[in-house]
Each structure stands twice: as structure tokens, then as C-alpha cells.
Design a protein around this motif. Structure first.
Motif, PDB file in Angstrom:
ATOM      1  N   ALA A 207      -6.489 -10.812 -36.758  1.00 54.59           N
ATOM      2  CA  ALA A 207      -6.295 -12.197 -36.825  1.00 54.59           C
ATOM      3  C   ALA A 207      -4.994 -12.570 -36.685  1.00 54.59           C
ATOM      4  CB  ALA A 207      -6.837 -12.902 -38.301  1.00 54.59           C
ATOM      5  N   GLU A 208      -4.174 -12.065 -37.365  1.00 57.57           N
ATOM      6  CA  GLU A 208      -2.585 -12.152 -37.089  1.00 57.57           C
ATOM      7  C   GLU A 208      -2.392 -12.212 -35.490  1.00 57.57           C
ATOM      8  OE1 GLU A 208       1.698 -11.288 -38.908  1.00 57.57           O
ATOM      9  OE2 GLU A 208       0.096 -10.043 -39.824  1.00 57.57           O
ATOM     10  N   ARG A 209      -2.737 -10.997 -35.127  1.00 58.10           N
ATOM     11  CA  ARG A 209      -2.366 -10.865 -33.571  1.00 58.10           C
ATOM     12  C   ARG A 209      -2.967 -12.046 -32.829  1.00 58.10           C
ATOM     13  NH1 ARG A 209       1.452  -8.376 -30.644  1.00 58.10           N
ATOM     14  NH2 ARG A 209       0.457  -7.819 -28.597  1.00 58.10           N
ATOM     15  N   MET A 210      -4.158 -12.099 -33.032  1.00 58.94           N
ATOM     16  CA  MET A 210      -4.784 -13.175 -32.136  1.00 58.94           C
ATOM     17  C   MET A 210      -4.025 -14.843 -32.375  1.00 58.94           C
ATOM     18  SD  MET A 210      -8.891 -12.469 -32.048  1.00 58.94           S
ATOM     19  CE  MET A 210      -9.026 -12.670 -33.676  1.00 58.94           C
ATOM     20  N   GLN A 211      -3.822 -14.920 -33.496  1.00 60.60           N
ATOM     21  CA  GLN A 211      -3.156 -16.314 -33.854  1.00 60.60           C
ATOM     22  C   GLN A 211      -1.680 -16.414 -33.073  1.00 60.60           C
ATOM     23  OE1 GLN A 211      -4.604 -18.962 -36.315  1.00 60.60           O
ATOM     24  NE2 GLN A 211      -2.974 -19.873 -34.751  1.00 60.60           N
ATOM     25  N   VAL A 212      -0.935 -15.099 -33.254  1.00 59.17           N
ATOM     26  CA  VAL A 212       0.587 -15.001 -32.649  1.00 59.17           C
ATOM     27  C   VAL A 212       0.189 -15.238 -31.214  1.00 59.17           C
ATOM     28  CG1 VAL A 212       2.368 -13.664 -32.032  1.00 59.17           C
ATOM     29  CG2 VAL A 212       1.557 -13.889 -34.571  1.00 59.17           C
ATOM     30  N   MET A 213      -0.663 -14.385 -30.604  1.00 61.01           N
ATOM     31  CA  MET A 213      -0.785 -14.356 -28.916  1.00 61.01           C
ATOM     32  C   MET A 213      -1.314 -15.658 -28.208  1.00 61.01           C
ATOM     33  SD  MET A 213       0.709 -11.705 -28.325  1.00 61.01           S
ATOM     34  CE  MET A 213       0.074 -11.213 -26.433  1.00 61.01           C
ATOM     35  N   SER A 214      -2.080 -16.331 -29.136  1.00 62.92           N
ATOM     36  CA  SER A 214      -2.805 -17.732 -28.732  1.00 62.92           C
ATOM     37  C   SER A 214      -1.624 -18.552 -28.282  1.00 62.92           C
ATOM     38  CB  SER A 214      -3.628 -18.245 -29.533  1.00 62.92           C
ATOM     39  OG  SER A 214      -2.944 -18.648 -30.771  1.00 62.92           O
ATOM     40  N   LEU A 215      -0.610 -18.730 -28.914  1.00 62.28           N
ATOM     41  CA  LEU A 215       0.688 -19.486 -28.445  1.00 62.28           C
ATOM     42  C   LEU A 215       1.877 -18.984 -28.316  1.00 62.28           C
ATOM     43  CD1 LEU A 215       0.844 -22.424 -28.173  1.00 62.28           C
ATOM     44  CD2 LEU A 215       1.711 -22.754 -30.556  1.00 62.28           C
ATOM     45  N   HIS A 216       1.902 -18.122 -26.817  1.00 64.46           N
ATOM     46  CA  HIS A 216       3.164 -17.802 -26.366  1.00 64.46           C
ATOM     47  C   HIS A 216       3.808 -16.434 -27.196  1.00 64.46           C
ATOM     48  CE1 HIS A 216       3.175 -20.960 -23.623  1.00 64.46           C
ATOM     49  NE2 HIS A 216       3.234 -21.743 -24.555  1.00 64.46           N
ATOM     50  N   GLY A 217       3.177 -16.078 -28.084  1.00 64.27           N
ATOM     51  CA  GLY A 217       3.617 -14.634 -28.786  1.00 64.27           C
ATOM     52  C   GLY A 217       4.652 -15.289 -29.966  1.00 64.27           C
ATOM     53  N   MET A 218       4.437 -16.694 -30.346  1.00 60.33           N
ATOM     54  CA  MET A 218       5.545 -16.874 -31.179  1.00 60.33           C
ATOM     55  C   MET A 218       5.276 -16.356 -32.721  1.00 60.33           C
ATOM     56  SD  MET A 218       5.894 -21.020 -30.626  1.00 60.33           S
ATOM     57  CE  MET A 218       6.398 -21.480 -29.029  1.00 60.33           C
ATOM     58  N   SER A 219       6.528 -16.048 -33.370  1.00 61.30           N
ATOM     59  CA  SER A 219       6.293 -15.292 -34.645  1.00 61.30           C
ATOM     60  C   SER A 219       6.117 -16.061 -35.746  1.00 61.30           C
ATOM     61  CB  SER A 219       7.514 -14.589 -34.997  1.00 61.30           C
ATOM     62  OG  SER A 219       8.845 -15.771 -34.873  1.00 61.30           O
ATOM     63  N   ARG A 220       6.108 -17.575 -35.531  1.00 63.18           N
ATOM     64  CA  ARG A 220       5.646 -18.441 -36.679  1.00 63.18           C
ATOM     65  C   ARG A 220       4.197 -19.416 -36.066  1.00 63.18           C
ATOM     66  NH1 ARG A 220       9.740 -18.857 -40.810  1.00 63.18           N
ATOM     67  NH2 ARG A 220       8.627 -20.726 -41.391  1.00 63.18           N
TER      68      ARG A 220
END
Length: 405
Positions: free
Chosen positions: A220-233
Motif C-alpha cells: 500500500a505504501e509503495r503504490m501510494q508513493v508511486m501513484s504521484l511521482h514517487g514523492m516521499s510524503r
């Protein structure tokens, strides 16, 4: 009767008011309504995480990236499906390995197991030679039309061969499957990740949109991050007072986020999901009853004792040996009567890209190839009136009678 469209959009004043509120409050891109939609969707399906994105294609791409699909890996997918199911595999330079359908038009578990055994033993399989084989990593069952695959068998096969399941549930909200232990389980909850579509004619809609669900915190965390440019927040929070302007790019991600305008629609469509399903079931039941005695028509699968069908599609198969015309001419006759329909789908192994890339022949997947010339999707949508349903039935029967062999 002026005719019957393939689909007619129906939105309540509540959905319209929610979208208007988004236009007035200034949240146009990802914002609080998307986050609430995610929360509500996760609660509805009883999962820990739901990540809203701009399409089911995006959801499947993110899922495969999160489970670690790499160039050369092999991913099993049905041939009778929409382009997205396999094209997301190709995004990685991975190899989609096609599997034939059964007579429910879903992935055939027996064909799946045979394909896996052939791959593991180094035998050539349709379109592929052993020199092309990479690691076999995952399987993407697709719940065709909203009728669930036999997930008991597919899950057992995947576990036996250490394959990750990513469900293509684009057609299948709110579909359910009754497992062998007697429990009803939602489509999308059998795999590591379930992927849904909210396209305009789906069972609930956000116009364009999708969702990935999972109980796995890391995925879930990886998909959330990768869904918007790989942003860390969580990027949308950067524009709130509680957020921060600072972020870091931890991977080259994608631009897959859902807008708050779409989320506004989704909130109330989700609330109405059971109501909309009941209306689709009403239409399907009337179509089934009206067409039951038509010898030219093979009805869609319907097993209410084990399947809660979403009725995204009402698919029929023509019994061509009873007719003097083919599928194209049958559709032309429907259009003359202003009954508008569609076709789902030309099997992927018969499309030029896959023929040219892997050398597939139509006969490599005989059941899908045999069904393809016979399939027609008739109109089905929640606001379809009984007189419209009856007109579709009368038109199909009239064509069958006129062109009887």
C-alpha cells in the motif's frame, strides 16, 4: 420506442451537488474527498488500504510494480480480456503468458494449471519458446462482465506454484464469490492486490477512475508513493496547514492520482452501490427471462448460489448454427432497430501486436477463438426501463426468427 442506447449515465442530485461543492471549495485535484472515498471503499470491502487512482490500468500497473515485476518476468493473464490486463505487464518489459477461457468467459483454471506445468517443465507453450522463459511471478485473473472467476481453484493453483495474485476486478464491484468453506468474499480480496475501474459505464462511476485495495502495508505504501511521482510524503497534504512543503523523490513514479472532482462522484456512487446493483439485476433478470427460449442465444453465466454477479455486462453468445447470418450482420440488424450494443473482446492473442511479437495463432487458445465470433454485449444499465428491456428482447428474437437457418 425511439431506441435503446448501449448505456445511459444516471447521476443523482446528491452527486452533482458534491461535485459543485468541490468546484466552489477550490479542491480540484487530489484532496479530502478522495481520501474519504478511499476510507469508505476500504471499509466497504473490509480491507486495510484503498488507493484511489485515475484508472484500473493505473491500479494494475502500480500493483505489478509494487510486487516487484521486472523485465523478463512472466505473468499469466487471460486472453479474453481488455487490453489493459496484459499491456501493464509489457510496461515492464515482462512477458504476458495467455490462458484460455472456459465457458463462463473467465480464466479457465484447468488451462491455467496446464500452462504453468508446461512452463515449469520447459515445454513450449502457445506463442513462446523455452528460450523466452523468465521467472514466473504472478497471475492476473479477470472477472469477466462481473462474474467471478473460480477463485477457489485459481487461489489454490497460485499458492501451489508460489504466484502472486493481482485481481483485475475492473468489471466486478460489487461482485462476490462463495468459497468452498461457505463464506461470501468480495471480488478483489482474493489476491495481494485487487484493482477496480470506475469508468463511465461501470457499476459505480467517477467518470474516469480506479482503485487498488490491499491488506499489505508495504504494498500500500509503495503504490501510494508511486501513484504521484514517487514523492516521499502524502503530496496533497503539502497544501494544508498541517502539511509540509518539503518532499523527496524516492523513485521515478507516475502521475496516477485521482481528482477530488472524481472522488466527489465516487463518495455518493459508493453509497448507492447496492441500489445500482439491484437495478442491474432487475434488467438482467428480465433479459434472462425474455431470451430463455430463444434457440439462437447462449445466455450469460448466472449462478446466484455461488456468485453475486455485478452485471456490468450482459453478454450473449450467438448459436451461429441456428442462423443464416454472422455476428456482424446480427449487430447491423440490431442497429437498424436502434438497439445499440458492443463486443467484449477480441482475444488479446489475436491482436496484431501480440501476433507480431509472439507469433500467436487464433487456434492457440481455441475456446476464446471459438467464442469471439459469437459474442455480443446487449444494453444493461440501472435506468433501463422495462419497456426498453422488452424492446431489446423483442428485437433479438425477431432477428433470430427472420434469419433462422
Amino acid at each position: 420506442m425511439s431506441g435503446v442506447p448501449f448505456f445511459r449515465v444516471e447521476l443523482s442530485e446528491t452527486e452533482i451537488a458534491e461535485v459543485t461543492d468541490s468546484l466552489r471549495n477550490g479542491w480540484l485535484t487530489t484532496g479530502p474527498k478522495v481520501k474519504q472515498f478511499e476510507k469508505n471503499f476500504a471499509e466497504r470491502l473490509g480491507v486495510k488500504h484503498a488507493i484511489a487512482v485515475n484508472s484500473c490500468t493505473a491500479a494494475m500497473h502500480l500493483a505489478l510494480e509494487a510486487i516487484g515485476i521486472k523485465q523478463g518476468d512472466m505473468v499469466l493473464a487471460p486472453t479474453l480480456t481488455f487490453a489493459a490486463t496484459a499491456e501493464v505487464v509489457r510496461y515492464f518489459g515482462a512477458i504476458p503468458v495467455f490462458v484460455d477461457c472456459d465457458d463462463t468467459w473467465c480464466m479457465d483454471p484447468e488451462a491455467l494449471e496446464k500452462t504453468i506445468l508446461d512452463l515449469e517443465s520447459g515445454k513450449p507453450t502457445a506463442g513462446l519458446s523455452p528460450s523466452q522463459y523468465g521467472p514466473l511471478k504472478a497471475v492476473i485473473p479477470m472477472h469477466y462482465g462481473g462474474y467471478c472467476c473460480d477463485m477457489d481453484k485459481i487461489t489454490a493453483i497460485a499458492e501451489q506454484h508460489d504466484l502472486t495474485i493481482v485481481e483485475d476486478a475492473a468489471h466486478a464491484f460489487p461482485s462476490k464469490f462463495k468459497t468452498t468453506n461457505g463464506d461470501w468474499k468480495d471480488a478483489g480480496r482474493f489476491g495481494k492486490v485487487g484493482c477496480f475501474s470506475f469508468y463511465a459505464n461501470k457499476c459505480i462511476t467517477t467518470g474516469e477512475g480506479g482503485m487498488a485495495i490491499t491488506d499489505d502495508d508495504e504494498l500500500a505504501e509503495r503504490m501510494q508513493v508511486m501513484s504521484l511521482h514517487g514523492m516521499s510524503r502524502d503530496a496533497w497534504k503539502r497544501f494544508q496547514q498541517i502539511g509540509s512543503w518539503y518532499y523527496e523523490i524516492i523513485a521515478p513514479g507516475y502521475k496516477y492520482n485521482m481528482t477530488d472532482l472524481a472522488g466527489a462522484l465516487g463518495l455518493h456512487q459508493l453509497e448507492r452501490a447496492d441500489e445500482l446493483l439491484a437495478e442491474r439485476l432487475r434488467v438482467a433478470t428480465r433479459l434472462n427471462a425474455g431470451l430463455a427460449e430463444c434457440a439462437a442465444i447462449h445466455l450469460p453465466p448466472d449462478s446466484p448460489e455461488t456468485h453475486q454477479h455485478s452485471w456490468h455486462l450482459y453478454e450473449i453468445g450467438l448459436n451461429l448454427d441456428t442462423l443464416r447470418i454472422d455476428r456482424a450482420a446480427f449487430i447491423d440488424e440490431l442497429v437498424k432497430r436502434e438497439v445499440f450494443c458492443s463486443v467484449h473482446y477480441l482475444p488479446l492473442h489475436m491482436h496484431p501486436y501480440y501476433v507480431n511479437t509472439y507469433g500467436y495463432k487464433a487456434s492457440d487458445f481455441p475456446n476464446a477463438a471459438a467464442w469471439w465470433p459469437r459474442l455480443i454485449s446487449l444494453p444493461i444499465f440501472p435506468t433501463m426501463r422495462d419497456d426498453e428491456v422488452d424492446y431489446v428482447v423483442e428485437s433479438v428474437q425477431a432477428i433470430a426468427d427472420e434469419f433462422k437457418a
